[in-house]
Write an enzyme that holds these catalytic residues in place. Structure first.
Site, mmCIF file in Angstrom:
data_model
loop_
_atom_site.group_PDB
_atom_site.id
_atom_site.type_symbol
_atom_site.label_atom_id
_atom_site.label_comp_id
_atom_site.label_asym_id
_atom_site.label_seq_id
_atom_site.Cartn_x
_atom_site.Cartn_y
_atom_site.Cartn_z
ATOM 1 N N THR A 26 0.969 -1.045 0.078
ATOM 2 C CA THR A 26 0.064 -0.159 -0.077
ATOM 3 C C THR A 26 0.779 1.295 -0.101
ATOM 4 O O THR A 26 1.769 1.470 0.646
ATOM 5 C CB THR A 26 -0.821 0.180 1.169
ATOM 6 O OG1 THR A 26 -1.809 -1.025 1.103
ATOM 7 C CG2 THR A 26 -1.841 1.260 1.446
ATOM 8 N N ALA B 26 -4.374 -12.742 2.906
ATOM 9 C CA ALA B 26 -3.683 -12.741 3.968
ATOM 10 C C ALA B 26 -3.918 -11.677 4.986
ATOM 11 O O ALA B 26 -4.832 -10.727 5.063
ATOM 12 C CB ALA B 26 -2.473 -12.662 3.549
ATOM 13 N N TYR C 247 -7.163 -9.610 6.976
ATOM 14 C CA TYR C 247 -8.123 -8.691 6.231
ATOM 15 C C TYR C 247 -9.550 -9.634 5.940
ATOM 16 O O TYR C 247 -9.394 -10.907 6.270
ATOM 17 C CB TYR C 247 -7.666 -8.202 4.816
ATOM 18 C CG TYR C 247 -6.442 -7.214 5.318
ATOM 19 C CD1 TYR C 247 -6.811 -5.922 5.962
ATOM 20 C CD2 TYR C 247 -5.033 -7.379 4.864
ATOM 21 C CE1 TYR C 247 -5.809 -5.133 6.243
ATOM 22 C CE2 TYR C 247 -4.131 -6.606 5.324
ATOM 23 C CZ TYR C 247 -4.634 -5.493 5.870
ATOM 24 O OH TYR C 247 -3.697 -4.616 6.325
ATOM 25 N N GLY D 177 9.108 -7.583 -0.656
ATOM 26 C CA GLY D 177 8.144 -6.312 -0.517
ATOM 27 C C GLY D 177 9.055 -4.841 -0.531
ATOM 28 O O GLY D 177 9.553 -4.076 -1.297
ATOM 29 N N ARG D 178 9.693 -4.850 0.809
ATOM 30 C CA ARG D 178 10.255 -3.475 1.164
ATOM 31 C C ARG D 178 11.723 -3.263 0.355
ATOM 32 O O ARG D 178 11.952 -2.075 -0.043
ATOM 33 C CB ARG D 178 10.634 -3.572 2.513
ATOM 34 C CG ARG D 178 9.466 -3.138 3.157
ATOM 35 C CD ARG D 178 9.597 -3.528 4.947
ATOM 36 N NE ARG D 178 9.613 -4.899 5.249
ATOM 37 C CZ ARG D 178 9.592 -5.489 6.477
ATOM 38 N NH1 ARG D 178 10.040 -4.633 7.491
ATOM 39 N NH2 ARG D 178 9.609 -6.782 6.640
#
Length: 367
Positions: free
Chosen positions: A26, A180, A183, A312-313
């Site tokens: 996000t 996952a 949510y 991701g990061r």
């Protein structure tokens, strides 16, 4: 540098020039009033087109699925047109991109939903001590959600299918369904969030129906599912994740999905347990306080626990991550500022290496 992350992958549905995927993250840059992507988002994703596969940030498939300011949607024509600019930019740069459909369920707030109450399997709130929800007016406590009626559950299933059709219309190569991290789908899978007494008290039923509906709408070879078995994020409890996810995989295995994305986190050794039970492509992520490392990823690929590894990061801070792996180059650190909302700072201004020994294969076929 010889790394399994740089080897091509050719599965039943996915044909990738390398085995690095960019995970959904996000970034909250969409137009908050409409949920439509802004032009800067096309630049952001195109910068990362050397990934074997990009998965978009979470996109709400239903108006009650939005999880915060600046989160994009995929329910109307303005959304389709905005995302079409993004997918065109990625494809022009030689990349491949799936849309992640992300209904947050109870992890929202009336301030985000135009005054409406969040929805969930049951009227059970995220417990105090599990953080707050960020809204335009600042952090708020989680509220008690409204339990979906049985008819509304059916509507929510169809909303995922409709959003998936919009995704393909917008030029996405496929769809990853978010099941996952606490949510909506994970809430149905959870013992403490799903207290239903109708048929959806069967914890895997809703997830199966969503996957089946999306696959029927756009093809199983364009449909993927992400799960995080045993992950306690956002106050979800799965007392016996192995049994639950065995049942889920048994139901999905014959569908020939594009891939299953398993996030390894918590005490349950999900990858080691589920990999032998999954017949198709498996994408893996190790998640923890620190970003998943290259060494973890290479070990997962070499031992057969995964076919593709999702970062991701590291992709956030290193748009040219495959190039840096190939050249054994230093990695940019992630900055604290610019993660959520704002303009280009912390978004499209991370430096890239001059030149590259690896890149996308223009015209590579996702199918």
């Amino acid at each position: 540098m010889n790394s399994p992350l740089l080897e091509p992958y050719r599965g039943p549905a996915l044909h990738l020039p390398n085995r690095t995927a960019m995970a959904a993250m996000t970034r909250a840059r969409a137009d908050d009033a409409t949920g439509a992507p802004i032009p800067l988002m096309a630049e952001y994703y195109a910068q990362r087109a050397t990934a074997g596969l990009i998965v978009s940030e979470g996109i709400w498939p239903h108006r009650l699925g939005k999880g915060g300011p600046g989160v994009p949607g995929l329910t109307g024509q303005a959304h389709v047109e905005g995302w079409r600019r993004v997918t065109r930019a990625v494809h022009d740069a030689g990349g491949r991109v799936f849309a992640q459909l992300w209904h947050v369920g109870r992890v929202s707030h009336p301030d985000i939903l135009g005054g409406e109450q969040p929805v969930a399997p049951s009227a059970v709130a995220v417990s105090p001590g599990h953080g707050q929800i960020y809204t335009a007016s600042g952090p708020q406590e989680y509220v008690v959600p409204r339990a979906l009626t049985t008819a509304e559950v059916t509507e929510t299933v169809e909303a995922h299918a409709s959003a998936a059709r919009n995704a393909i219309d917008a030029g996405f190569d496929g769809v990853e369904i978010s099941g996952a991290y606490g949510y909506l789908l994970a809430q149905f899978l959870s013992d403490n969030a799903n207290l239903r007494t109708d048929g959806y008290g069967d914890h895997v039923r809703f997830v199966i129906e969503v996957v089946e509906a999306v696959a029927a709408a756009i093809g199983a070879d364009r449909t993927a599912l992400r799960v995080s078995p045993g992950n306690p994020l956002l106050d979800t409890v799965e007392t016996d994740p192995a049994s639950r996810y065995h049942r889920l995989l048994d139901a999905l295995n014959g569908m020939d999905l594009a891939y299953l994305h398993v996030v390894q986190s918590g005490k349950y050794a999900a990858l080691a347990d589920l990999r032998p039970r999954w017949n198709g492509t498996l994408v893996a992520t190790y998640d923890g306080p620190e970003p998943g490392s290259r060494e973890q990823a290479e070990q997962a690929l070499r031992t057969g626990l995964a076919d593709v590894y999702s970062f991701g990061r590291l992709f956030l801070a290193n748009p040219d991550l495959p190039r840096r792996i190939a050249d054994d180059a230093p990695l940019n650190p992630q900055r604290a500022s610019g993660m959520y909302g704002g303009g280009g700072e912390g978004y499209v201004d991370y430096p890239v290496l001059a030149g590259s020994s690896v890149g996308p294969a223009p015209g590579s076929d996702i199918r």
